[in-house]
Scaffold this active site. Structure first.
Site, PDB file in Angstrom:
ATOM      1  CD  GLU A   1      51.591  20.643  14.441  1.00 27.93           C
ATOM      2  OE1 GLU A   1      51.027  20.999  15.490  1.00 27.93           O
ATOM      3  OE2 GLU A   1      52.807  20.415  14.362  1.00 27.93           O
TER       4      GLU A   1
ATOM      5  CD  GLU B   1      55.629  23.401  12.519  1.00 23.62           C
ATOM      6  OE1 GLU B   1      55.562  23.032  13.704  1.00 23.62           O
ATOM      7  OE2 GLU B   1      54.780  24.150  11.996  1.00 23.62           O
TER       8      GLU B   1
HETATM    9  C1  BG6 Z   1      53.866  22.913  16.296  1.00 28.00           C
HETATM   10  C2  BG6 Z   1      53.185  24.156  15.816  1.00 28.00           C
HETATM   11  O1  BG6 Z   1      52.900  22.069  16.770  1.00 28.00           O
HETATM   12  O2  BG6 Z   1      54.727  23.012  17.381  1.00 28.00           O
HETATM   13  C3  BG6 Z   1      53.867  25.454  16.212  1.00 28.00           C
HETATM   14  O3  BG6 Z   1      52.962  24.116  14.435  1.00 28.00           O
HETATM   15  C4  BG6 Z   1      54.394  25.345  17.619  1.00 28.00           C
HETATM   16  O4  BG6 Z   1      52.962  26.500  16.033  1.00 28.00           O
HETATM   17  C5  BG6 Z   1      55.415  24.215  17.666  1.00 28.00           C
HETATM   18  O5  BG6 Z   1      54.915  26.523  18.131  1.00 28.00           O
HETATM   19  C6  BG6 Z   1      56.146  24.025  18.992  1.00 28.00           C
HETATM   20  O6  BG6 Z   1      55.240  23.817  20.031  1.00 28.00           O
HETATM   21  P1  BG6 Z   1      55.206  24.753  21.300  1.00 28.00           P
HETATM   22  O7  BG6 Z   1      53.899  24.468  21.939  1.00 28.00           O
HETATM   23  O8  BG6 Z   1      56.366  24.360  22.149  1.00 28.00           O
HETATM   24  O9  BG6 Z   1      55.295  26.147  20.795  1.00 28.00           O
END
Ligand code: BG6
Length: 476
Positions: A167, A371
């Site tokens: 990202e 993800e």
């Molecule tokens: C993604 C990232 O953007 O979202 C992760 O690659 C991140 O590192 C995940 O933890 C979830 O977002 P957050 O801010 O709720 O942890």
């Protein structure tokens, strides 16, 4: 009535993680690792971290049992990142203890039959590198290339699937536009400079990898959210176009098509917002001549709803230029499905739209969902009398997203897998342990991991390579 939807044979099932979010057991870097921008955030901007908690999964010590937990869920793959600050604490010398850790970790993956998808960088800049100027600095680029060389020479044959970046827009916007990551600056041009350097580094790192072995595959993980305009008015449509260009096409286009989005460049240049020391022709030449992406990982959590910028846009004050004021405005639509704990819209169909866009506009590049997940606060309230969390909302969330992934594949998308973020509750950059994402609960008092209801659900999904859902209940 529920129906069964089957995924293609060999589908990648697994989860994604990142070094800084799971390896530590507190704010003090252990075993020869040096400080990162996150330790500096903790030290100097403590108030920005929810509850002031630092990462404490302690994967550095518990990797064997945690990988076994992945295996127990039937995972055949996992996305992991290396910590630059652990491997090369001062940017020059190698920390043997750190190297040994990754040797053992990858041996363990091998032993368990879990294919690692490996990243060089996941938001975790060593502090010394940030102090040199981070991704705006040519010197830091040189250090990073040395790090990449070391990693590829040592671990190149441990997986076919490599990536430098996770990202990249997030680190650009969080560090230089919207003040979420250290150094919390507001400087549009530094953001653009970082963006172009990230693309450049990708090209240089790809060459290093392919020179070692042309069969190694180089990908990237992009959060390619489709922008949904408020209306069909030309102004809103243009805002959505700019939003997509700045959010993800600024990486996808150079690295797949060999050219930075011209319309975005023209607009920024015409308004004096393009950094003077970035010669677009020079960069485009590098993009065009470089080997293109072998695959793309898509991180998808939420939508990007936008509208045309409101009011007079003043480009003259360079310090006030930001994408979400000068190119588009965020649009809050009433009545939509939200995950209130993260403030993110839940819109499973966008995952299908995205895969379709890749199919139609990016030559159906080989891809997978790298993800996707749902962070929920205070899951304790869903604990049953036996002490386990019943996270039906997570099951529904993933099931629905998987349905749309299935549909895209059915219509010809080359999507070949699904990784959930993240299988054990882990530390989040700003929300710390507030929102929980895992199939396993992490008990912060005992450091114990306990399966939630979704753990046995996903295990069954993977075993059957299929989901079961009532198509009539799917929301568009
Ligand atoms: C993604 C990232 O953007 O979202 C992760 O690659 C991140 O590192 C995940 O933890 C979830 O977002 P957050 O801010 O709720 O942890």
């Amino acid at each position: 009535m529920t129906k069964i939807f089957k995924f293609p044979k060999g589908f990648w099932w697994g989860s994604s993680t990142s070094a800084e979010q799971i390896e530590p057991s507190g704010n003090e870097p252990e075993a020869g690792k040096s400080k990162t921008i996150w330790n500096a955030t903790f030290d100097d901007y403590h108030h920005r971290i929810f509850d002031g908690e630092y990462a404490q999964n302690n994967f550095y010590v518990k990797y064997k049992e945690d990988l076994q937990r992945a295996k127990d869920l039937n995972f055949n793959s996992i996305k992991l990142s290396f910590s630059w600050a652990r491997i090369m604490p001062d940017g020059k010398s190698i920390n043997e203890e750190g190297v040994e850790f990754y040797d053992n970790l990858l041996d363990e993956c091998d032993k368990l039959g879990i294919v690692p998808f490996l990243e060089l960088y996941h938001f975790d800049m060593p502090l010394w590198a940030q102090e040199m100027g981070g991704w705006t600095s040519d010197e830091v680029i040189e250090y990073f290339l040395e790090y990449a060389k070391f990693i590829f020479n040592r671990y190149g044959d441990r997986t076919p699937y490599w990536s430098a970046w996770n990202e990249p827009i997030v680190l650009v916007e969080c560090q230089y536009w919207y003040q979420f990551h250290y150094p919390f600056e507001v400087n549009f041009q530094k953001g653009i400079k970082s963006m172009m350097n990230i693309n450049k580094i990708h090209c240089l790192v790809t060459k290093i990898l392919k020179d070692i072995n042309p069969d190694y595959k180089m990908g990237i993980y992009l959060n390619i959210t489709p922008a949904i305009p408020r209306s069909d008015s030309p102004e809103d449509l243009q805002a959505a176009k700019f939003a997509e260009m700045i959010q993800w096409r600024s990486f996808a286009d150079p690295l797949i098509k060999g050219k930075f989005p011209q319309e975005l460049y023209n607009h920024l240049k015409a308004n004096g917002a393009w950094p003077e020391d970035i010669d677009i022709d020079e960069y485009n030449k590098l993009f065009e001549e470089s080997q293109k992406l072998d695959f793309m990982g898509i991180n998808y959590y939420t939508t990007l709803r936008v509208k045309a910028p409101e009011g007079e846009i003043d480009w003259s004050d360079k310090e006030k230029v930001l994408p979400n004021t000068h190119l588009f405005n965020d649009y809050k639509k009433e009545g939509i499905r939200m995950n209130p704990y993260r403030g993110w819209e839940v819109h499973p169909k966008s995952i299908y739209d995205m895969l379709t866009t890749l199919k139609e506009e990016y030559n159906n590049i080989p891809c997978f969902i790298a993800e996707n997940g749902m962070g929920v606060e205070n899951e304790d309230r869903f604990r049953n009398e036996k002490g386990f969390i019943e996270d039906d909302y997570r099951i529904d969330f993933i099931n629905e997203h998987l349905y749309w992934v299935w549909k895209a594949i059915e219509e010809g998308s080359s999507c070949s897998g699904y990784h959930m973020w993240s299988y054990i509750d882990n530390w989040s950059w700003l929300n710390s342990y507030k929102n929980r994402y895992g199939f396993y609960e992490l008990d912060l008092k005992t450091n114990e991991r306990k399966p939630k209801k979704s753990a046995s659900w996903i295990k069954g999904v993977i075993k059957n390579n299929s989901i079961e859902i009532d198509e009539e209940k799917i929301q568009l």
